[in-house]
Design a protein around this motif. Structure first.
Motif, PDB file in Angstrom:
ATOM      1  N   ALA A  23       0.775  -1.160  -0.114  1.00 34.72           N
ATOM      2  CA  ALA A  23       0.261   0.130   0.005  1.00 34.72           C
ATOM      3  C   ALA A  23       0.927   1.308   0.116  1.00 34.72           C
ATOM      4  N   GLU A  24       1.829   1.148   0.893  1.00 30.62           N
ATOM      5  CA  GLU A  24       2.882   2.309   0.875  1.00 30.62           C
ATOM      6  C   GLU A  24       3.724   2.411  -0.500  1.00 30.62           C
ATOM      7  N   LEU A  25       4.255   1.247  -0.848  1.00 31.80           N
ATOM      8  CA  LEU A  25       5.001   1.239  -2.080  1.00 31.80           C
ATOM      9  C   LEU A  25       4.394   1.679  -3.159  1.00 31.80           C
ATOM     10  N   VAL A  79       7.895  -1.860 -10.640  1.00 34.96           N
ATOM     11  CA  VAL A  79       7.464  -0.784 -10.246  1.00 34.96           C
ATOM     12  C   VAL A  79       8.038   0.426 -10.791  1.00 34.96           C
ATOM     13  N   THR A  80       7.492   1.343 -11.617  1.00 36.18           N
ATOM     14  CA  THR A  80       8.107   2.594 -12.343  1.00 36.18           C
ATOM     15  C   THR A  80       8.146   3.653 -11.257  1.00 36.18           C
ATOM     16  N   VAL A  86      15.618   8.181  -4.673  1.00 32.22           N
ATOM     17  CA  VAL A  86      14.634   8.462  -3.429  1.00 32.22           C
ATOM     18  C   VAL A  86      13.779   7.461  -3.120  1.00 32.22           C
ATOM     19  N   ALA A  87      13.100   6.721  -4.309  1.00 36.67           N
ATOM     20  CA  ALA A  87      12.412   5.395  -4.250  1.00 36.67           C
ATOM     21  C   ALA A  87      13.229   4.224  -3.411  1.00 36.67           C
ATOM     22  N   GLU A  88      14.205   4.169  -3.736  1.00 36.83           N
ATOM     23  CA  GLU A  88      15.041   3.106  -3.269  1.00 36.83           C
ATOM     24  C   GLU A  88      15.000   3.341  -1.482  1.00 36.83           C
ATOM     25  N   ALA A  93      12.979   1.880   3.835  1.00 36.02           N
ATOM     26  CA  ALA A  93      12.713   2.182   4.966  1.00 36.02           C
ATOM     27  C   ALA A  93      11.368   1.611   5.414  1.00 36.02           C
ATOM     28  N   LEU A  94      10.391   1.149   4.324  1.00 33.20           N
ATOM     29  CA  LEU A  94       9.399   0.191   4.441  1.00 33.20           C
ATOM     30  C   LEU A  94       9.619  -1.193   4.912  1.00 33.20           C
ATOM     31  N   GLY A  95      10.857  -1.498   4.734  1.00 35.83           N
ATOM     32  CA  GLY A  95      11.188  -3.030   4.796  1.00 35.83           C
ATOM     33  C   GLY A  95      11.756  -3.793   3.821  1.00 35.83           C
ATOM     34  N   ALA A  96      11.898  -3.477   2.660  1.00 37.32           N
ATOM     35  CA  ALA A  96      12.259  -3.929   1.551  1.00 37.32           C
ATOM     36  C   ALA A  96      13.864  -4.271   1.887  1.00 37.32           C
TER      37      ALA A  96
END
Length: 122
Positions: A23-25, A79-80, A86-88, A93-96
């Motif tokens: 949901a966040e990603l 995911v584009t 910034v995306a990484e 930070a979300l846990g990836a």
């Protein structure tokens, strides 16, 4: 055409937790009316509105081990993103976590359960 893609379902031990990550990603909202407690959780709009991701409880899931062919990726999402740096940072930070592998315009990651996905840019 025979049909239209309805939902991509992903097995995981904790559907609510992994749905929260995606949901966040991806900026998708929880479709509580299409979810079933903690065993089946859906993100996205109503049926027929894309994209839709569902997370199905699989307590004994053996996650893929990218790039080990003995435990292949099974599927992955691309995911584009506008800015890979910034995306990484946000995905981590979300846990990836970063996985081996990248190329011109993509890097490989694992979600908190171990499913591979790529962040892609043009």
């Amino acid at each position: 055409m025979i049909g239209q893609l309805r939902t991509v379902a992903i097995d995981c031990p904790d559907p609510r937790a992994l749905a929260g990550f995606y949901a966040e990603l991806l900026g998708l909202s929880l479709a509580e009316e299409d979810s079933d407690g903690n065993e089946w959780v859906v993100l996205g709009g109503p049926v027929g509105q894309q994209p839709r991701l569902a997370f199905q409880q699989a307590p004994d899931l053996v996650p893929p081990a990218w790039p080990d062919p003995a435990r292949p990726q099974q599927f992955h999402l691309d995911v584009t993103v506008d800015d890979i740096e910034v995306a990484e940072k946000a995905a981590l930070a979300l846990g990836a976590r970063r996985l081996p592998g990248e190329g011109e315009g993509f890097r490989v990651y694992a979600d908190p359960v171990g499913h591979p996905f790529c962040l892609c840019w043009d």
